[in-house]
Write an enzyme that holds these catalytic residues in place. Structure first.
Site, short mmCIF file in Angstrom:
data_model
loop_
_atom_site.label_atom_id
_atom_site.label_comp_id
_atom_site.label_asym_id
_atom_site.label_seq_id
_atom_site.Cartn_x
_atom_site.Cartn_y
_atom_site.Cartn_z
N CYS A 11 -7.91 -1.75 8.35
CA CYS A 11 -6.53 -1.79 7.84
C CYS A 11 -6.00 -0.40 7.52
CB CYS A 11 -6.43 -2.68 6.60
SG CYS A 11 -6.50 -4.44 7.01
N ARG A 62 -17.90 -0.25 5.79
CA ARG A 62 -19.02 -0.87 5.06
C ARG A 62 -19.66 -1.97 5.91
NH1 ARG A 62 -19.08 -5.06 1.83
NH2 ARG A 62 -16.84 -5.19 1.62
N GLU A 120 0.82 -1.21 0.00
CA GLU A 120 0.00 0.00 0.00
C GLU A 120 0.86 1.26 0.00
OE1 GLU A 120 -3.04 -0.06 -0.53
OE2 GLU A 120 -3.68 -2.08 0.00
N HIS A 135 -1.41 -5.53 2.02
CA HIS A 135 -2.62 -6.36 1.95
C HIS A 135 -2.29 -7.65 1.22
CE1 HIS A 135 -5.88 -3.22 2.85
NE2 HIS A 135 -6.18 -4.27 3.59
N1 PCA Z 1 -8.41 -6.72 6.65
C1 PCA Z 1 -9.35 -5.66 6.93
C2 PCA Z 1 -9.22 -5.42 8.41
C3 PCA Z 1 -8.51 -6.59 8.96
C4 PCA Z 1 -7.95 -7.28 7.79
O1 PCA Z 1 -7.18 -8.24 7.81
C5 PCA Z 1 -9.15 -4.42 6.06
O2 PCA Z 1 -8.66 -4.57 4.93
O3 PCA Z 1 -9.47 -3.32 6.49
#
Ligand code: PCA
Length: 214
Positions: free
Chosen positions: A144, A91, A81, A167
Site C-alpha cells: 500500500c 513483513r 494517509e 486505509h
Molecule cells: N493492504 C496492504 C496491501 C494491500 C492491501 O489492501 C497494505 O496495507 O500494504
C-alpha cells in the site's frame, strides 16, 4: 468528461476478499456530476507490478483525482494517509512471493511525499456525517505504501491532480474472525462519495486539530 480513478487491491495475507476492492468497484461508472465519471480498477498486491498497472491506468484515463484504497485490518476508522515513504520493507511476502527488505520504490525519488487531498476537511466532513475518520501518519512499508509513493511520484509534475491513499478497517465478515473493529462496505462507499465531492471542489485544506501526540 473528467475522470476520477479509484483503486482497490486484490485479497492478500490469506484473506478471501479485500474490502478496498469491494467498495471501489461499487462506484465504477458513478457520476458525481454531469461532467465527471468514476472508474474503479483493481491492483495486484505485488511490488512493482502494482505500479505498472497503476501507471498504465494513469496514462489511459488521465484522471483529475485519484483515490487509492487498501485494507489495514485493525484500524478503527476510515484512515486518510498523510505521508508516503520511499521505502519498502515487507513483513510478509506479496502475492507473488516477493519480500523486498529495505529497498527504495524510486532510486531517484525524494524520501517522502504528502497526500494532496484536503485531509483535515475530509476528516471533519466524514465525522459530521457519522463516519469514524482519522488522519494517519504511516501507511506502513508494504504494497500500500509502495503504491501510494509510486502514485505521488507519477503525479509529482501535475500538482493540479489531487491524489492520496486511504486505509480501511476489516469488513464486518472479516472482523468476526479477527475480533477487531470493522466498517461495512456501504459505509466505505458513502465515505468515498464525500471524499470525491469535497476533493473536486479544489479548495485549500482547513485548519483542524487532527494531529497525533505520539
Ligand atoms: N493492504 C496492504 C496491501 C494491500 C492491501 O489492501 C497494505 O496495507 O500494504
Amino acid at each position: 468528461m473528467r475522470t476520477i480513478l479509484l483503486t482497490g487491491f486484490e485479497p492478500f495475507g490469506g484473506e478471501a476478499s479485500n474490502p478496498s476492492w469491494d467498495a471501489v468497484k461499487q462506484l465504477d461508472g458513478w457520476q458525481p456530476d454531469d461532467e465527471t465519471v468514476v472508474r474503479a480498477r483493481q491492483l495486484p498486491c505485488v511490488f512493482t507490478q502494482s505500479l505498472s498497472v497503476l501507471d498504465a491506468e494513469l496514462t489511459a484515463l488521465d484522471p483529475s483525482l485519484v483515490l487509492a484504497l487498501g485494507q489495514a485490518g485493525g484500524r478503527t476508522a476510515f484512515s486518510l494517509e498523510k505521508v508516503a515513504i520511499n521505502y519498502n520493507d515487507a513483513r510478509i511476502a506479496d502475492n507473488q512471493g516477493q519480500q523486498p527488505l529495505a529497498t527504495a520504490t524510486a532510486d531517484d525519488g525524494p524520501a517522502a511525499y504528502f497526500s494532496t487531498l484536503p485531509l483535515k476537511h475530509l476528516v471533519q466532513q466524514l465525522r459530521l456525517n457519522g463516519i469514524p475518520a482519522e488522519v494517519s501518519f504511516s501507511a506502513g512499508t508494504f504494497v500500500c505504501n509502495h503504491v501510494f509513493y509510486g502514485l505521488m511520484h507519477a503525479l509529482a509534475a501535475k500538482p493540479q491532480v489531487r491524489a492520496g491513499f486511504i486505509h480501511i478497517p476489516y469488513s464486518p465478515e472479516q472482523a468476526a474472525h479477527h475480533q477487531s473493529a470493522s466498517m461495512s462496505t456501504a459505509l466505505v462507499v458513502e465515505a468515498l462519495k464525500i471524499c470525491i465531492q469535497l476533493s473536486l471542489l479544489q479548495q485549500p485544506d482547513i485548519l483542524l486539530a487532527t494531529g497525533q501526540l505520539d
